[in-house]
Design an enzyme around this catalytic site. Structure first.
Site, PDB file in Angstrom:
ATOM      1  N   HIS A  34      65.351 -20.275  73.928  1.00 55.76           N
ATOM      2  CA  HIS A  34      66.335 -19.797  74.913  1.00 55.76           C
ATOM      3  C   HIS A  34      67.655 -20.565  74.755  1.00 55.76           C
ATOM      4  O   HIS A  34      68.722 -19.964  74.608  1.00 55.76           O
ATOM      5  CB  HIS A  34      65.769 -19.989  76.321  1.00 55.76           C
ATOM      6  CG  HIS A  34      66.683 -19.550  77.418  1.00 55.76           C
ATOM      7  ND1 HIS A  34      66.527 -18.355  78.085  1.00 55.76           N
ATOM      8  CD2 HIS A  34      67.779 -20.135  77.970  1.00 55.76           C
ATOM      9  CE1 HIS A  34      67.484 -18.231  78.991  1.00 55.76           C
ATOM     10  NE2 HIS A  34      68.261 -19.299  78.940  1.00 55.76           N
ATOM     11  N   GLU A  35      67.555 -21.888  74.781  1.00 58.47           N
ATOM     12  CA  GLU A  35      68.782 -22.690  74.684  1.00 58.47           C
ATOM     13  C   GLU A  35      69.430 -22.541  73.316  1.00 58.47           C
ATOM     14  O   GLU A  35      70.655 -22.570  73.189  1.00 58.47           O
ATOM     15  CB  GLU A  35      68.486 -24.165  74.993  1.00 58.47           C
ATOM     16  CG  GLU A  35      67.957 -24.425  76.390  1.00 58.47           C
ATOM     17  CD  GLU A  35      68.778 -23.780  77.503  1.00 58.47           C
ATOM     18  OE1 GLU A  35      70.007 -23.604  77.323  1.00 58.47           O
ATOM     19  OE2 GLU A  35      68.189 -23.426  78.540  1.00 58.47           O
ATOM     20  N   HIS A  73      71.682 -19.555  73.278  1.00 57.08           N
ATOM     21  CA  HIS A  73      73.017 -19.905  73.786  1.00 57.08           C
ATOM     22  C   HIS A  73      73.818 -20.629  72.706  1.00 57.08           C
ATOM     23  O   HIS A  73      75.008 -20.376  72.515  1.00 57.08           O
ATOM     24  CB  HIS A  73      72.896 -20.833  74.998  1.00 57.08           C
ATOM     25  CG  HIS A  73      72.530 -20.157  76.276  1.00 57.08           C
ATOM     26  ND1 HIS A  73      73.200 -19.040  76.752  1.00 57.08           N
ATOM     27  CD2 HIS A  73      71.592 -20.463  77.213  1.00 57.08           C
ATOM     28  CE1 HIS A  73      72.675 -18.692  77.921  1.00 57.08           C
ATOM     29  NE2 HIS A  73      71.695 -19.534  78.212  1.00 57.08           N
ATOM     30  N   HIS A  92      75.335 -18.432  70.187  1.00 55.29           N
ATOM     31  CA  HIS A  92      76.510 -17.766  70.751  1.00 55.29           C
ATOM     32  C   HIS A  92      77.748 -18.654  70.567  1.00 55.29           C
ATOM     33  O   HIS A  92      78.836 -18.168  70.241  1.00 55.29           O
ATOM     34  CB  HIS A  92      76.264 -17.491  72.239  1.00 55.29           C
ATOM     35  CG  HIS A  92      77.043 -16.342  72.785  1.00 55.29           C
ATOM     36  ND1 HIS A  92      76.938 -15.943  74.100  1.00 55.29           N
ATOM     37  CD2 HIS A  92      77.954 -15.509  72.225  1.00 55.29           C
ATOM     38  CE1 HIS A  92      77.735 -14.906  74.308  1.00 55.29           C
ATOM     39  NE2 HIS A  92      78.363 -14.637  73.191  1.00 55.29           N
TER      40      HIS A  92
END
Length: 672
Positions: free
Chosen positions: A465-466, A469, A472
């Protein structure tokens, strides 16, 4: 000379950790604010007619070093804080807020921006330039540029108060979390808990110069205890301690702060011409209005509640077999784990040996290579703020792309949870593509003298999940720093993170890295099948939990007047009643430690987790239909990642997918 005020003499001008003293911060902030104000004055005092280049672009590139130092300071205040840093934060926050207000309410600057905005048709702006102009103008208007002088002063004071009070909220939660620990001297009280976790508790006791074992409210300590401890009385004690964080009337209580924060937000919204704070926030989100958010959450609630109720009935049956007439919230994790083992014949502890942290990290690095051509090389010559931190140079097809800092283990000075952040934004200027410095911060179990750091499957998905990010941020390729990377609408920002989690459930991918740290054996097919089957285990409950947080958040930011004569606890109970699956406890409340909305950026935005789940389910469905490593679709997804906030998020999504996201994709994934 202050180390923080010039370009850093480090590889890739990375943060000069180790060379920074706490006493450097305050003078550096003051000097850099002065420099930034001089840059603004140059824009304002330019005698040439206002243009896109000499106003909008010049403003976008101003204050770069101040942004870098702010990122360093506030990231450290979350990941490696101290009493001194927290004190400096209390001094720095109002100074930065005042500086920000001074710019956003600079009438001469706004007049120039407005002139360029009003004459935008005469400029031949590309899509990104048009977005920058629009966002700049709106940003000033939403910061009070159209207000009279008296109201500008009011708004400035409100902003400063909000900044300080939200900072205090977070400090209280951290202090309250750290203030509690359970010292256990009788090992029988740890019955049911796996030996690896017991060893962790023993090491915590040693660190505190105590005999026996110590359990804390830090997640890697608290969650396993609630999941495995057979001692129900101790589970209750821990749950009560966790539920009383900043809700015990003591030094770190946040109840009054919540009311003060919400009152200030309401004042701000009304001053700017909005009905309430949610109205103000959602104007700038994909959802657009509180009505749309309430409709979205209530639609999901209607569909998910029957599934959740059925799941809880199963747990209650198990509890009843153990003589528990009325299951409580502190029984949930314990019986959910029992049920999971009964249904799928595995528990997290059985899987952990297959997920040593280094292997999981290698897997996510490898996935990034397969999809986007990225490679990761550890650098030992780049300064770090703690010995636990590792720094990687990220390259794309051999060319430098980014720095990545990873910080995985809990410490007293680190707040709970997991997050991605950045030390430096990406942007292009004077022919140079200045690349970003990105960081991932987590709280995984530390290695012990006998075992490496072993992750639960949930922690595996947290890392992915992290890292979503982080991708991105690392893939950013925009002209302007304020449209770069994760600078997108808040209800779009969770798409890349939640999207990447999907790969953890794909057998084809799992087999490449889920290998026993001692034997090297691949996770058996039947276990992988169980992981797949268990993907939606307790999905109804988890969905209701997220909806509960989302509804509470939206009600706080649309119904603040009700808090005048009502306690935080009564308000919370009232607006989570529809989603409650266990009896509430009068001694506990989650709002006083709800940092996402009272300290982080999720005020009137917590719904965005579920909103983004619709996007990520729909996006991954596209990959599933065409191959999860499909290079053509990966290339299209890379464009979405690298575009940052340069386009409307729905337009970006449709360019990638070919259509708007469908809520059915989420419902199909969640409930079949």
């Amino acid at each position: 000379m202050n180390i923080l005020t010039e370009k850093f003499n480090t590889p890739y001008h990375s943060a000069p950790f180790g060379g920074i003293k706490n006493e450097d911060y305050l003078p550096a902030f003051k000097e850099l604010i002065q420099k930034s104000e001089e840059e603004i004055n140059t824009i304002v005092n330019n005698s040439d007619a206002p243009t896109f280049e000499n106003v909008i672009e010049a403003l976008a590139y101003s204050g770069e070093q101040l942004d870098v130092v702010s990122n360093i300071f506030f990231n450290l205040n979350s990941a490696e804080t101290s009493d001194q840093l927290q004190q400096i934060a209390q001094e720095v926050s109002p100074i930065l807020t005042e500086y920000s207000s001074k710019i956003s309410q600079n009438e001469a600057l706004f007049n120039k921006i407005k002139k360029v905005y009003d004459e935008k048709e005469k400029y031949n702006l590309n899509e990104e330039q048009a977005m920058l102009l629009n966002e700049t103008y709106k940003g000033f208007v939403r910061s009070g540029a159209l207000l009279n002088e008296e109201d500008k002063e009011k708004l400035k004071k409100i902003s400063m108060d909000l900044s300080l009070k939200s900072l205090q909220f977070g400090q209280n939660v951290l202090a309250s979390t750290n203030a509690y620990f359970k010292h256990i001297t009788n090992k029988e009280q740890l019955a049911g808990i796996p030996e690896a976790i017991i060893e962790q508790y023993a090491e915590e006791a040693i660190e505190r110069n105590l005999e026996g074992w110590v359990v804390t409210l830090q997640y890697p300590s608290y969650i396993p205890f609630m999941t495995y401890a057979e001692n129900r009385d101790l589970r209750k004690e821990l749950a009560l301690a966790n539920g009383k964080k900043s809700f015990d009337g003591g030094e770190f209580d946040n109840q009054n702060l919540i009311k003060e924060l919400l009152h200030l937000k309401q004042q701000k919204a009304e001053l700017l011409g909005y009905k309430d704070y949610a109205d103000f926030v959602l104007e700038e989100r994909m959802a657009k209005s509180p009505v749309k958010v309430f409709d979205f959450l209530n639609e999901l609630l209607t569909k998910a509640k029957p599934y959740a109720a059925k799941e809880i009935e199963e747990l209650k049956s198990l509890a009843k077999a153990d003589g528990i007439e009325e299951a409580q919230g502190y029984d949930h994790a314990f019986y959910a784990e029992k049920l999971r083992k009964e249904k799928y014949d595995f528990n997290d502890e059985e899987l952990k040996p297959y997920f040593p942290l280094d292997q999981v990290q290698d897997a996510v690095f490898g996935l990034s290579g397969k999809l986007f051509g990225l490679t990761f090389e550890e650098r030992n010559d780049i300064p770090k703020y703690h010995e636990d931190v590792k720094v990687y140079e990220v390259k794309e097809n051999g060319t430098y792309k980014s720095l990545l800092y990873v910080d995985y283990f809990p410490r007293k000075g680190k707040r709970a949870g997991a997050w991605m952040t950045s030390y430096k934004n990406q942007y292009k200027q004077n022919g140079e593509n200045s690349r970003p410095h990105i960081s991932i911060v987590c709280n995984f179990s530390k290695p012990t003298k006998d075992t490496p750091s072993l992750l639960t499957f949930q922690e595996v998905t947290t890392l992915f999940h992290e890292f979503g990010h982080a991708l991105h941020g690392m893939m950013a390729d925009t002209q302007y720093p304020n449209l770069s990377g994760t600078s997108v609408k808040w209800d779009f920002v969770e798409l890349p993170s939640q999207f990447l989690e999907n790969f953890c459930y794909e057998p084809e991918f799992l087999k490449t890295f889920a290998k026993h740290y001692k034997t090297g054996d691949v996770l058996p097919d039947e276990k992988i099948e169980k992981i797949e089957q268990s993907k939606n285990f307790m999905e109804g409950y988890q969905t209701l939990r997220q909806i509960s947080f989302g509804l509470l958040d939206m009600n706080y930011h649309t119904k603040v007047a009700e808090l005048e004569n009502e306690s935080v606890k009564a308000f919370e109970d009232k607006y989570t009643k529809a989603t409650a699956l266990y009896p509430t406890n009068p001694e506990t409340a989650m709002s006083p430690s709800f940092s996402h909305i009272f300290q982080g950026g999720y005020s009137a935005g917590y719904y965005s987790y579920k909103w983004a789940e619709v996007l990520d389910a729909d996006a991954f469905q596209y990959f599933k239909e065409n191959g999860i490593f499909n290079p053509e679709i990966a290339a299209k997804y890379k464009v979405l990642l690298s575009s940052g906030g340069t386009k409307d998020p729905m337009e970006l999504y449709k360019n990638f997918r070919g259509s708007e996201p469908k809520v059915e994709s989420l419902l199909k994934r969640a409930f079949g």
